[in-house]
Design a protein around this motif. Structure first.
Motif, PDB file in Angstrom:
ATOM      1  N   GLY A 183      14.514  -4.668  -3.357  1.00 42.77           N
ATOM      2  CA  GLY A 183      14.029  -3.388  -2.844  1.00 42.77           C
ATOM      3  C   GLY A 183      13.488  -2.456  -3.916  1.00 42.77           C
ATOM      4  N   ARG A 184      13.618  -2.818  -5.152  1.00 40.39           N
ATOM      5  CA  ARG A 184      13.229  -1.940  -6.251  1.00 40.39           C
ATOM      6  C   ARG A 184      11.719  -1.785  -6.384  1.00 40.39           C
ATOM      7  N   SER A 185      10.956  -2.773  -6.016  1.00 44.82           N
ATOM      8  CA  SER A 185       9.508  -2.668  -6.179  1.00 44.82           C
ATOM      9  C   SER A 185       8.927  -1.593  -5.266  1.00 44.82           C
ATOM     10  N   PRO A 226      -0.464   3.354  -5.031  1.00 45.49           N
ATOM     11  CA  PRO A 226       0.043   2.003  -5.303  1.00 45.49           C
ATOM     12  C   PRO A 226      -0.228   0.980  -4.203  1.00 45.49           C
ATOM     13  N   TRP A 227      -0.636   1.432  -3.013  1.00 44.97           N
ATOM     14  CA  TRP A 227      -0.956   0.522  -1.921  1.00 44.97           C
ATOM     15  C   TRP A 227      -2.457   0.346  -1.797  1.00 44.97           C
ATOM     16  N   ASP A 228      -3.179   0.715  -2.850  1.00 41.32           N
ATOM     17  CA  ASP A 228      -4.634   0.554  -2.973  1.00 41.32           C
ATOM     18  C   ASP A 228      -5.411   1.352  -1.920  1.00 41.32           C
ATOM     19  N   GLN A 229      -4.906   2.546  -1.614  1.00 46.01           N
ATOM     20  CA  GLN A 229      -5.573   3.461  -0.688  1.00 46.01           C
ATOM     21  C   GLN A 229      -5.914   4.754  -1.431  1.00 46.01           C
ATOM     22  N   GLU A 230      -6.886   5.468  -0.931  1.00 47.48           N
ATOM     23  CA  GLU A 230      -7.243   6.754  -1.516  1.00 47.48           C
ATOM     24  C   GLU A 230      -6.155   7.782  -1.194  1.00 47.48           C
ATOM     25  N   TYR A 231      -5.947   8.708  -2.120  1.00 50.56           N
ATOM     26  CA  TYR A 231      -5.072   9.837  -1.816  1.00 50.56           C
ATOM     27  C   TYR A 231      -5.816  10.751  -0.853  1.00 50.56           C
TER      28      TYR A 231
END
Length: 118
Positions: free
Chosen positions: A34-36, A84-89
């Protein structure tokens, strides 16, 4: 000649080593599984804080927040990163002195419980 002395490992010795490695792996792997996801959430929160600082610096210089995050580059922000999920903020200006900044989180849908905000 003594035929009992051979070089190498017996099948039982190899099986014991494999069993021990399996037991150790079964103890260690669940602790780190679960750390990732926690690390990704922490990275997104840190990125949002740095974007918020850049937005505040922009507002101090110009008197208003930018319409888009792209206006921050390169003077206020070296590089506009994705979460980190490769989406724009997601950035939305709310009035002249307010904004909303968020990452949609692991499910990639804004407005959910897993969104990461400032």
């Amino acid at each position: 000649m003594d035929l009992r002395r051979k070089n190498g490992f017996t099948l039982i010795e190899i099986m014991l080593v494999v069993i021990i490695i399996g037991i150790l792996a079964s103890i260690i792997v669940p602790r780190f599984a679960g750390r990732s996801e926690q690390a990704r959430k922490a990275a997104a929160a840190a990125n949002i804080k740095s974007l918020a600082i850049a937005l505040d610096m922009y507002e101090l210089d110009t008197g208003a927040y930018p319409k888009t995050l792209a206006e921050l580059s390169p003077k206020y922000l070296k590089k506009l990163q994705k979460d980190p999920w490769d989406q724009e903020y997601h950035y939305a200006q709310k009035g002249t002195n307010e904004y909303e900044l968020r990452s949609c989180g692991p499910d990639k849908n804004c407005g959910g419980q897993d969104d990461i905000t400032e």
